[in-house]
Design a protein around this motif. Structure first.
Motif, PDB file in Angstrom:
ATOM      1  N   ASN A  76       0.882  -1.391   0.099  1.00 21.37           N
ATOM      2  CA  ASN A  76      -0.312   0.246   0.170  1.00 21.37           C
ATOM      3  C   ASN A  76       1.047   1.288   0.205  1.00 21.37           C
ATOM      4  N   MET A  77       1.806   1.277   0.799  1.00 25.44           N
ATOM      5  CA  MET A  77       3.193   2.094   0.938  1.00 25.44           C
ATOM      6  C   MET A  77       3.715   2.595  -0.505  1.00 25.44           C
ATOM      7  N   GLU A  78       3.663   1.478  -0.906  1.00 24.70           N
ATOM      8  CA  GLU A  78       5.055   1.516  -2.110  1.00 24.70           C
ATOM      9  C   GLU A  78       3.957   1.955  -3.673  1.00 24.70           C
ATOM     10  N   ARG A  79       2.504   2.120  -3.287  1.00 27.66           N
ATOM     11  CA  ARG A  79       1.377   2.017  -3.911  1.00 27.66           C
ATOM     12  C   ARG A  79       1.167   4.037  -4.278  1.00 27.66           C
ATOM     13  N   LYS A  80       0.632   4.333  -3.083  1.00 31.17           N
ATOM     14  CA  LYS A  80       1.158   5.749  -2.545  1.00 31.17           C
ATOM     15  C   LYS A  80       2.248   5.741  -3.296  1.00 31.17           C
ATOM     16  N   GLY A  81       3.783   5.632  -2.877  1.00 28.51           N
ATOM     17  CA  GLY A  81       4.839   6.946  -3.503  1.00 28.51           C
ATOM     18  C   GLY A  81       5.764   6.451  -2.578  1.00 28.51           C
ATOM     19  N   LEU A  82       5.481   6.153  -1.074  1.00 34.79           N
ATOM     20  CA  LEU A  82       5.561   6.691   0.031  1.00 34.79           C
ATOM     21  C   LEU A  82       7.337   5.954   0.367  1.00 34.79           C
ATOM     22  N   ILE A  83       7.191   4.893   0.120  1.00 38.98           N
ATOM     23  CA  ILE A  83       8.503   3.928  -0.254  1.00 38.98           C
ATOM     24  C   ILE A  83       9.203   3.361  -1.066  1.00 38.98           C
ATOM     25  N   THR A  84      10.272   3.190  -1.719  1.00 36.84           N
ATOM     26  CA  THR A  84      10.723   2.064  -2.205  1.00 36.84           C
ATOM     27  C   THR A  84      11.313   0.863  -1.843  1.00 36.84           C
TER      28      THR A  84
END
Length: 146
Positions: free
Chosen positions: A76-84
């Motif tokens: 979810n965080m990757e989809r939101k662009g918050l992590i790599t």
């Protein structure tokens, strides 16, 4: 904390701990809505902020969360662009987690909102009371883990 002269049944004590954390978490989720975050994502965002280039299993262990739950949160965080996620140089099956530029920019704003929420939640406890509460909770946690 108040010195209670009554004896609280264990069931009531544990239920109160549970309800307190559920209510606190709901409050955290309410505070984080403006950032499009949930409490589970905040926990990861906060941890990765201080432990860059960490693996999924290390995050799960540190936060005492199952790997499947962390996997979902990270997706979810990757989809939101918050992590790599980047491949680990030593083990190509392993991915390292870092905050993205967006995650780094969001962190201080969310941290400030969380700090205000925590401060309000603990406002009726003195520092010695907070220290004692931490000691009690830590003792329960250590007992459960052994």
């Amino acid at each position: 904390m108040n010195n209670l002269s009554i004896s609280i049944p264990d069931d009531q004590l544990i239920r109160t701990l549970y309800i307190t954390m559920r209510t606190f978490t709901k409050g955290v989720n309410d505070v984080l809505k403006e950032f499009d975050l949930y409490s589970s994502e905040w926990s990861v965002l906060n941890f990765v902020h201080t432990h860059s280039q960490i693996t999924q299993s290390e995050i799960a262990a540190a936060l005492a969360v199952e790997n499947a739950a962390i996997s979902k949160t990270l997706s979810n965080m990757e989809r939101k662009g918050l992590i790599t996620r980047t491949l680990s140089p030593g083990d190509r099956r392993e991915k390292r987690i870092s905050l993205s530029t967006k995650g780094k920019a969001l962190f201080p704003q969310a941290q400030q909102a969380i700090a205000a929420h925590r401060s309000q939640a603990l406002s009726n406890l003195s520092q010695p009371d907070r220290d004692q509460l931490y000691s009690y909770i830590h003792t329960i946690l250590q007992t459960i883990r052994t």
